[in-house]
Design a protein around this motif. Sequence first.
Motif, PDB file in Angstrom:
ATOM      1  N   ASP A  71      80.568   0.329 -26.200  1.00  0.00           N
ATOM      2  CA  ASP A  71      79.249   0.643 -26.746  1.00  0.00           C
ATOM      3  C   ASP A  71      78.522   1.656 -25.870  1.00  0.00           C
ATOM      4  OD1 ASP A  71      79.379  -1.611 -24.987  1.00  0.00           O
ATOM      5  OD2 ASP A  71      77.232  -1.891 -25.287  1.00  0.00           O
ATOM      6  N   ASN A  74      79.971   5.078 -26.585  1.00  0.00           N
ATOM      7  CA  ASN A  74      79.383   5.564 -27.817  1.00  0.00           C
ATOM      8  C   ASN A  74      77.984   6.125 -27.561  1.00  0.00           C
ATOM      9  OD1 ASN A  74      77.422   4.764 -30.240  1.00  0.00           O
ATOM     10  ND2 ASN A  74      79.433   5.337 -31.067  1.00  0.00           N
TER      11      ASN A  74
ATOM     12  N   LEU D 221      81.718  -2.229 -31.395  1.00  0.00           N
ATOM     13  CA  LEU D 221      81.714  -1.495 -30.127  1.00  0.00           C
ATOM     14  C   LEU D 221      81.640   0.003 -30.395  1.00  0.00           C
ATOM     15  CD1 LEU D 221      84.373  -2.994 -27.695  1.00  0.00           C
ATOM     16  CD2 LEU D 221      81.940  -2.667 -27.283  1.00  0.00           C
ATOM     17  N   GLY D 224      78.381   1.475 -30.918  1.00  0.00           N
ATOM     18  CA  GLY D 224      77.429   1.366 -29.818  1.00  0.00           C
ATOM     19  C   GLY D 224      76.708   0.040 -29.721  1.00  0.00           C
ATOM     20  N   ILE D 225      77.251  -1.000 -30.363  1.00  0.00           N
ATOM     21  CA  ILE D 225      76.614  -2.310 -30.256  1.00  0.00           C
ATOM     22  C   ILE D 225      77.125  -3.014 -29.006  1.00  0.00           C
ATOM     23  CG2 ILE D 225      76.401  -4.582 -31.333  1.00  0.00           C
ATOM     24  CD1 ILE D 225      76.780  -3.124 -34.029  1.00  0.00           C
ATOM     25  N   ASN D 226      76.210  -3.555 -28.238  1.00  0.00           N
ATOM     26  CA  ASN D 226      76.604  -4.340 -27.074  1.00  0.00           C
ATOM     27  C   ASN D 226      77.065  -5.708 -27.575  1.00  0.00           C
ATOM     28  OD1 ASN D 226      76.739  -5.965 -24.822  1.00  0.00           O
ATOM     29  ND2 ASN D 226      75.067  -4.904 -23.791  1.00  0.00           N
ATOM     30  N   VAL D 227      78.361  -5.838 -27.755  1.00  0.00           N
ATOM     31  CA  VAL D 227      78.915  -7.016 -28.421  1.00  0.00           C
ATOM     32  C   VAL D 227      78.610  -8.297 -27.648  1.00  0.00           C
ATOM     33  CG1 VAL D 227      81.056  -8.105 -29.159  1.00  0.00           C
ATOM     34  CG2 VAL D 227      80.692  -5.690 -29.573  1.00  0.00           C
ATOM     35  N   MET D 230      75.147  -9.422 -28.287  1.00  0.00           N
ATOM     36  CA  MET D 230      74.995  -9.959 -29.640  1.00  0.00           C
ATOM     37  C   MET D 230      75.524 -11.387 -29.720  1.00  0.00           C
ATOM     38  SD  MET D 230      73.353  -8.114 -31.473  1.00  0.00           S
ATOM     39  CE  MET D 230      72.548  -6.751 -30.673  1.00  0.00           C
TER      40      MET D 230
END
Lengths: 236, 246, 341, 335, 419
Positions: A71, A74, D221, D224-227, D230
Motif C-alpha cells: 500500500d 502504491n 494492497l 494503497g489500502i493499509n490491509v 483495516m
Amino acid sequence: MLRVTELDAGYGFLRVVHGISLQVNQGELVALLGPNGAGKSTTLKCIAGLVRPWKGDIAFRGHSIGGLRGDLVNGLGIGLVSESLNLFTGMTVYENLLMGAYSVPEAEKRRRSLDFVFSLFPRLAERRPQLAGTLSGGERKMLAIGRALMGGPSLLLVDEPSLGLAPKLTQQVFDALRKLSDDGLTILLVEQNVTATLEMVDRAYVLEQGEIVLEGSAQKLSESEHVKDVYLGVMA
Amino acid sequence: MALLETHGLTKRFGGLLAVNRVSLSVHQGEILGLVGPNGAGKTVFLNCIAGMLRPDDGRVSFQGADTTGATAERMCHQGLARTFQMPQPFPRMTALDTVLVAAQFGAPGNGMAPRELARRCLVEVAFPHPETTLVSGLNTVELKRLDLARALASRPKLLLLDELAAGLMTGQLGPLMDIIRRVRDSGVTIIMVEHVMPTIMGLCDRLAVLRQGEKIADGPTREVARDPVVIEAYLGERHKPDATSH
Amino acid sequence: MTAFLWRRRGLGVALLALAVLPLVPPFDAENFRRWLVISALLAGWAIAFDFTAGYINVVNFGFAAFAGAGGYASALVTIHYGLPIWVSMFAGVILAGILGFLTGVLTLRFRGIYAAVAAWFLGLALLGITRNVSPITRGPLGLIVPTFFSTDSNLPYYYVVLAMMLVTYLVLKAVTESRAGLAFRAIGQNMEAARASGVNPTRYRILNFTLSCMFAGWLGAFYAHYYAILTPDVMATSQTVQVLVAAYLGGRGSLWGPAAAAFPLVFSTEWLRSNLDRFPGLDLVVYGLALILVMVYYPGGFAELVHAIRDRRLRLPGLRMRTAAAPQPGEAGAVLSDVRE
Amino acid sequence: MSLAVQRLSREFRSPVTTGLIAGVLALAIFGVVRGGTFILVDSLVTGAIWALVAAGLALTFGVMGVPNFAQGEFFMVGTLSGYLVYTALSGVQGRPYVPFVTILMALVVGFVLGALVDLAVFSQMRRRIREGWVMNTFVVTVGISVVMINAHQLIWGTDYKGIVAYFDGPPIHVLGVSVALDRVFAISVAAVSIAGLWWLLSYSRIGRAIRAVSQDEPGALMVGINVGRMRTLTFAISSGLAALAGATLLFQFPSFPFVGVKPLYVAWTVVILAGLGNVGGAVVAGFIIALLEANTGFFIGSAWEDVVPFALIVLILAVRPTGLFGRAVRSVWEQ
Amino acid sequence: MSRGRLVVVALAALSLMAVSCGGTSGTTQQEFKLGIGGPYTGPVAKTGAEFQHAATMALEKVNYKIGNYKITPVWVDEASDPAKASSALEDAIVGKGIQMGCLNWHSSDAVAMMPVAGRHKVPYFFGMGATGVVNDNFNKDRAVNGYWMAKGWPTPQKLATPYGDAIQAFIDGGSYTPKHGKTVAIWGEDTDWGHSLTGAIKDKFTSLGWTVVDSQFFKIDATDHHTILNKFKSEQPSIIAGTSTAPETMSAFIKQAKEVGLDSVLIADGLGYVGDFYKLVGSASDGVLDMQPLFASPAAQQFVSTYKSRFGSEPSPSAAGLAYDWTGFCLKILKRTLDKYGSLTSDNIYKVGRDELWTGQLTYTDGIIMNEYKFSPDSIPDPVIGKGEYIFPVIQYKGGTGQIVFPPDVKQTNFTAPA
C-alpha cells in the motif's frame, strides 16, 4: 525512474528470480518478455511490494523501495495491474474505480481521473453500476487498468495484458497502453506475446529461468536470432 | 478404438464459457499436445476429464465406458493419472510417502509391492534427493518431478501432464523429454498441456489447439503448427502468416 | 509386530516411567495419583482427538459429546443389564462409534471450520437430547454409575486408564502407519492431490471419525465408572476445549505429542488451582494465556519442536539413505510394464 | 438501489435458498395462526438483537478469516462497561439520554479493546503463521475467551451487575402483544446499528476498504489500502458491535463472567446458517433462528429450544455446505 | 531430536510435574485445616463467593481458634464440575491435609466427592447438594459414603410442599380466589434442582385437586422467556409456579412476566438466593411468592450489615446466611470433639458426627437463619424439617423485601393477591 539491481526473490524455499537488474526511464514503455514461469510476474510483484525481495535493491525516483509494503508503494505512485487482476468482484465497476483512487484525497482529482478512464474505456462507463464479478474477460482487464490509473500513478506495471483475451481485444488493450505511454506515462509491461509486444514497446528485457538473457530496443530484439528462434519462429 | 473421447464437452464458470463444446479423441499410445494461449481452457478441460470438475454438458468416455462426471478417485482407479499445473504437494510427507499414496490407492496392479513401485517411480523421474526428504523443502521443479512420479505410481493407462516443463532451464528440458518418451514407450498414452515449444515439437504426435474454450485445430503436429488460424490465435490479428514465417 | 514394538522402545521407556511414577514420592500421594488418572484420561482423549485433527485435518469440536455418549451407554448397560463393567464399556464404544459414523456422514461435505462447527452443533444437539430424555438418562438430575473398584485408592484406576490410553495409542498409531493412515494424511494435507492419487476421501473420513469416536466413547466409559456420576455437562463444549488445548499444545499429527502434553498440563493447572485458591480464576487466566502464547509463537506445539529437529536431520543428504539396491534410471520399460500388468 | 437488487437476485437464484426462505415464512404463518401473533413479534425483536450480535462475528470472519469464539466475551465487556457507566451516571438516571450515553461508551470500550486484542494477538500471528490460519485463530480465540471470563471474575467478582430497566413505563402494544420499552429501545438500537453498519460498509471510504480487503487482499494492497490497519479496524468494529449489543441488553443480561455464553452460541448459529462471513445474510438468519426458537419453544417445549435449531442447521448445511447465503467456499476457509 | 534433547524435555516435563507436587505441607501440631467447599469458579461463582465470605465471617467470630487449635480454611473449589470437584477435594485432603470438610453446592459434585471423603475417612458436613441422588448414594454404601455426614439442605421434595398448603390456606382464609379455577402452570430451569423441586410442587398441587395445564423447562442461562410466558398467558393458569437458581434467568423471567401482562399468582422459588435481586428485578417482584428464610433476628441484621460493609454486596439468606450457620455448626462440632476426645482428628470428628449429630444429641441453635439445626436417625442425611427446626417459610415480596405470609403462626403479613 525505476532501477532494479541484483534482485533475488521467491516463495518459501523456491527461488524464482536470480539476480535480475533492469531499469525503466521516465516516459518509456518497457516490456519484460519470456516464457511461463520465467519469473516475470514475481519481478513485478517485488516492485509493487506484494512479494518481499530476498536480496537486491529496488529504487524508485532514487529512493529505495525494496521490501516496502504494497500500500505504501502504491502511495508513491506505482500502479499495478496484476495477472489475476485482483478486482473486487463483489463491488460495482464504479466502486472498483473509486477504490483505485483510495489514496487520492481530492474529490476533484478523483472525478478527473474517472472521466479520463471512462474516455479511455467507454465500455466501463456503460457498465458503471454492474458488479465486477459479472464482467467479461476484456471488460475486467479494462477495469483493472482503469483502477490502476485512478490513483494517478507515475509508473504503471502491467502483468500480461493479453492473458485470456481474444486477439481483437488484446489489440484494444495494447492500443490503450500505447496511448497512455504516448501521453507520457511510464509503463513496465510483462508479456508472453512477443511479436505484438515488440511492435509496441520502446525497449524490452527477455527473462528466462529467472535470469535476464537479452535486453535492448524493440527493434534490436526482433532481429535477434534467439528471439526469432525461440519466440517468433515457434510455429514455423 | 480411442482410449479417451470427449463429445461436446462444456464447462461454464458463472457467465464465462471456459470450455465450449470440445470434442476430442486420444488414441492408444500417442502423445497428444494440448496447446493454446493462457486462459484458453486447457487446464479446465483436463480437470473435466480427470473428474476434478463436473462438466456442464457433453460426454467423456474412457476405455469405451462413459465416465462423464466420475469422481477423480474413480478416474484414477480406472487408469487415468494427472500432474498439476501448480504442484499439489502433501506438505508434511516425505517424498516416498507422497508417491506411496498413489502406489497404494491408484489403479489396481499386480506383482510389485507398492513401496517398491513408489521407489522405482522416484528413480524413474530422476528425483534428486533421498526418498525421506520432506516435501515442504522442495522447489517447484522438484515438486513437479515428484508430482510426475506420483502420477506414474498410480499405474496409469492415460497420463495428463499439465505444463510439466514450465520454469525449467533449457538444459533440463532434454532429460525431461527423455523421461516422457520412456513413459510413452512403456505403453502409456499421454495428453500434455505445454507452452514450451521445443518440447511440444519434439514430443507430440498430434496437437489440439484451444482458444477461448473452443477447439480451433486438431491434427499432426507439423500441420497444425503451420495452420494460419493457430498462428493468429497465438500472435494476434496483425500477424498474418507471411509476417512470421521465414 | 516385533519391529512395530522395537520402534516404540522410547514409548516403552515412557510407559515404564508412567507405570512406576505413582509409586515413587512425591507422586505416590493420593491426590497426585488422581492427577495422574486425570492426565492419562486426558492423554487418551487427546490422542483420539488428534487422530482426527492432526491427520484428516478436521477439528471435532463436538468431541466431548461423543465421549459422554460412550459413558452414558456403558453406565446404562451396567445399570440395566447388570453386565460387568469391562463388557458394558463396549456398549459405549459401539454407541460412540455409531454416532461418530453418522457425524462423519453428515459432515462429509464440509471442510475446515464448517466441519468443526457442524460437529460442534451436533455435539450440542446430542447434549440437549441427553438432557431431555430424562426417563433414560435422568437428565440433569445425574446418573449414578457403578464404579470399577470398591477400593480406597486411585492406583488401580490409574493402571486401568493407563492401559486404556496405551491401547488407544497403539491401535490408532498402528492405523496411522497403515495404508489407511497414509490415506488420512493425504486427504488431510491436500484433498485434490489425494483424490487424484485414487484415495476415496469419503470412505477414509468416515473411518477416521468412527474410530476416533469409538475410543473417545471407551474412555468416556472410564470417566463414568471412575467419577460415579454422569450429568449432561460432561458433553459440554468446555470439556472439548480441555482436550483441544492438550492436543494443540502437544502438537498435531503425532498422537504422542498430545499425550505427552496432557501430563504436565494437568499437573500445572491442578497445581495452580490448588495453590492460587485465594484468586479463583487466576489459574484459568494463566492457562488461557499459555494457550494464546503457544498458538501465537509456536503453533506447531511440542511435537512440532521435536519434529523440526528430527526433520532437519532427515533432509541432510546421506543420512538415513536406504541401502537397498536401487533400480537405475533407464529401466523405465521394466518398471512401467510391471506397473501395468 | 440497483446494486441491492443485483445482490438479492444473486442470493435468491438458488432454489434451495428460495425454498428455505419460503419454509421460514410458512413457519412464521403457522406459528402465528396456531400460537399467536406474539411468536411473530417476539421473533422480530429477538431476531434483530441476534442479528446485531452475529453481524460482528460474520464481519470478523469475512474480512480476517478469524472464527471468533470470544465474541460472547466482547458482549460481556459491553454489559460490564454498560453497567459501570450507568451506575456512574446514577446521579442523572432517569434522564432519557443516559441509556444512549451508556451504550455509546460501551461501544467505545469494546472498540478499543478489540483493537488492542488484534494488535496484541492477531497482528502477531499474521506475521508468523502461514498455514492453518483459520483453525489456529479459532483456538486462540478459545484462549482469549477463557482469559476474559476469568479476568472479569478476578477483577470485578461474580456479582450480577445488572439494572432493572433503562426505561420505566408501561409496555407498548404491537399486534396485541405487549413489548417493554427496553425491548423497543433494543430493537431500535439494533436497527440503527445494522443500518449504520450497512451504510458504513456500502458507502463510506473505510467501509469500501474493508470490503475490498475481504474480497481481494492483494488487490487491496495494490490500490494503497493499509490491509493490516483495516483488519484491526474490522476486529475493533466487530468487538464494538458485540459490546454495544451487550450494553443495550443489560436489562436482560446482567453482567457476570459467563454472560457471553448464550449470545456466543446464538451468534454462531446465526452466522453458520447465513454462511460464514456474510454480514447481510446474518441479519436474515437472525430472524430465522429467533423464529425457530420461538416455534420450538411453543410447540415442542422450551427445553428443546436449542436442540432443534442446532440439528436443523446441520441438516440445512448438509444440503448447502456454505450456509444459506454463503459465498463459495474459498481456500482460505478450508484451512 | 537427539536422544539427549528428548531426555532433557522429558526431564523438564517431569520436574514441572514434580514441582506441582511440591508444597505438600503436613499438618503442624496445633493447626487444624478445615476444607470449605463451594463453586468458587464457573457459572455459579457468585454463590461460591457468598460461601467464602460467610464462612470467613463465621471463622472470624471464633477468631480462627478452637481451644488451642488454630483453624485454617482451605477453599475447595468444586468449579461446577464433578471431575474438578473430586480432584479439588482429594488435593485438599492429601495435599493440604484438611481433616474435615464442609459446604458444597451441586448435587452432582457431591456424588463425585462422597467416595473421596470416604476413601480418606475425612468427614464432610453440610453439603448443600440437595437432590435425591445424594441421599441414594449415602444410603447405598454408608460405610464409605457415610463420611458425607449430613446435608445442609434437605431434598427439594421435603421443602416444596408448603406452596400448595399456603395457597390452600389463602383460599380458605378468603384472602385469595383463583381467577381461572384451580389451574397451575409449572416452569423451571432444566437442571437437577429445577426438575426435583417443580416435581414436588406439581405433586402437591395435584394432590390438592389442581390441574397442571403446562410445564416448561428452559436452559439455566436462558433470559428470553417471552414464548413460555405468552403461552402461559393464553392458557390462563391461576398460578404459575417454578424455580431457577440463576439470578439472570430468574430476574428476566419475572420482569418479562410483568411485561407480557400475566395476571396469575407467580411463585418464583429461589428469587431470594441472590441478595441483590431487587437491583435486577425491581418492582416486577412485588407480589411474587418465594420460600426463603429471612434475616429476621438482630444477630442476623448485624450479620447483614457487616457483610455489606465488608464485601459490598447484599447477602442472601439461603446462600450466605445458611453457609454462615453451617460453618458455625462445624465449629461447634469441632469444639465438642475437642472437649470429648482432647484432640481434633478426622476419626474423632467422625465419631462425634456418628454418635451425636446423627442421633440428634448435638444440635445448633446459635444460627441467624433457623431456630435449630438438627438431625435424627430418620432424617439423615437430611436435616430435620419442621417448625422450630429447619424450615423455609413462604414469603411475599414487596419493594424488595419479603414478608412471611405462611405458615400462619409465624406470618408477618397477609397475602395480597395481584390485581
